[in-house]
Design an enzyme around this catalytic site. Structure first.
Site, mmCIF file in Angstrom:
data_model
loop_
_atom_site.group_PDB
_atom_site.id
_atom_site.type_symbol
_atom_site.label_atom_id
_atom_site.label_comp_id
_atom_site.label_asym_id
_atom_site.label_seq_id
_atom_site.Cartn_x
_atom_site.Cartn_y
_atom_site.Cartn_z
ATOM 1 N N SER A 1 0.838 -1.195 0.000
ATOM 2 C CA SER A 1 0.000 0.000 0.000
ATOM 3 C C SER A 1 0.879 1.253 0.000
ATOM 4 O O SER A 1 1.712 1.424 -0.884
ATOM 5 C CB SER A 1 -0.951 -0.041 1.202
ATOM 6 N N ASP B 1 -11.689 -0.034 0.798
ATOM 7 C CA ASP B 1 -11.052 -1.080 -0.005
ATOM 8 C C ASP B 1 -11.269 -0.821 -1.484
ATOM 9 O O ASP B 1 -10.350 -0.916 -2.299
ATOM 10 C CB ASP B 1 -11.625 -2.447 0.389
ATOM 11 N N HIS C 1 -7.623 -4.858 -1.175
ATOM 12 C CA HIS C 1 -6.436 -4.163 -0.670
ATOM 13 C C HIS C 1 -5.905 -4.870 0.571
ATOM 14 O O HIS C 1 -6.234 -4.519 1.710
ATOM 15 C CB HIS C 1 -6.813 -2.714 -0.351
#
Length: 330
Positions: free
Chosen positions: A178, A275, A309
């Site tokens: 991320s 997400d 994610h």
């Protein structure tokens, strides 16, 4: 939503010879591999204020540094045979994502000790702030938050000075999830001579697409969580040169002669707004980045897989094998 899994393209890169790390050394710092990890001490602007070296593999340190207004921590995960082999090892830096529950322990919680069991590589996992974006911010109302300085000018040479590492281009890799995946892509390009392999697991690769959504998110999240209203890139107007210097899709030539590994999810949870927004933007940005790498003839391995994610242990372990294959052998 699509759950189609695109085919994987894998490329084996040749060693880029002759490149060495242009490290920013602190006052009194000496760039040399330590003969024993027990010699770990202060240097490069880092003063150790807490440490735990009792575990056979996972060693912990916390530093006082002028770069950060609080004391950031780092976990150093050693190979199983580090204390008996006498060998020198390549190093993988792994960066955590954003959020109030993310820190230098994140990948230990996820199981990285098991993923790396028997692997001949040192793994370094530092703090990066709740929303530090692996950057020196344009402004901060909470004191120093210069994560880029801490990681590149201080931590990298400190690791090389205190552990048996290859202190060179072909001795280091960087990866992250991320926000940390963005940090890995950014550092690999901006500090070309430091890292021969870069991996972004659900990490954004394009700051300006969709009217600068990722750059705006970096500003908003850092202002709320880390900087007391300060920003990474400036607001209402960005520091445009800084954005371009950090933006992977604007630094394509800086990935030449590196191993590049990208992972993105194709089907984020439609009920989970966070997400959906995150991984949809990650996927679009990585596709843009891959297109530009392809146009430049720069090899890269990519995976688009179902889901949203989150860290995918199977693809992280595949990445780990690729990292070890690319770097100098222990």
């Amino acid at each position: 939503m699509s759950t189609h899994q695109h085919p994987t393209r894998r490329n084996v890169l040749k060693t880029a010879g002759g490149l060495s790390a242009a490290l920013a050394l602190g006052a009194g710092g000496v760039l040399a591999s330590a003969t024993a990890a027990s010699a770990a001490g202060d240097g490069f602007g880092l003063h150790i204020v807490d440490r735990n070296e009792s575990d056979h593999r996972m060693w912990y340190y916390r530093f006082q540094t002028d770069a950060i207004g609080w004391n950031p921590g780092v976990n150093v995960l050693l190979p199983d045979d580090y204390h008996t082999s006498g060998r020198t090892y390549p190093v993988l830096y792994v960066f955590h994502g954003g959020g109030t529950d993310q820190d230098f322990i994140t990948f230990d919680r996820l199981g990285i000790r098991n993923w790396t069991a028997g692997k001949p590589v040192i793994v370094v996992m530092p703090d990066g702030g709740h929303a530090g974006w692996y950057s020196n911010p344009v402004s901060s109302n909470t004191g120093a938050r210069n994560w880029e300085t801490f990681h590149i000018a201080q931590l990298v040479p400190w690791i090389d000075a205190n552990f048996r590492t290859f202190a060179e281009y072909d001795g280091r890799a960087v990866a992250g999830f991320s926000m940390g995946g963005f940090g890995a892509l950014k550092y690999a390009a901006k500090y070309y001579g430091h890292f021969a392999s870069v991996s972004a697991h659900s990490g954004p690769a394009s700051l300006r697409r969709d009217f600068g959504l990722v750059a705006h998110w970096a500003n908003a999240s850092s202002a709320a969580l880390d900087l007391g209203g300060g920003t990474i890139y400036g607001a209402p107007l960005w520091d445009e040169a800084r954005v371009s210097a950090d933006n992977p899709v604007e630094r394509i030539e800086s990935y030449r002669n590196k191993r590049v590994y990208l992972v993105a999810g194709t089907s984020p949870d439609p009920v989970n707004w966070f997400d959906t927004v995150n991984e949809t933007q990650v996927l679009a940005g990585q596709r843009e980045f891959r297109d530009r790498l392809g146009q430049a003839g720069i090899p890269h391995e990519w995976h688009e897989v179902p889901g949203g994610h989150f860290v995918r242990p199977d693809l992280f372990q595949r990445d780990l094998d690729g990292v070890i294959a690319r770097l100098r052998k222990a």
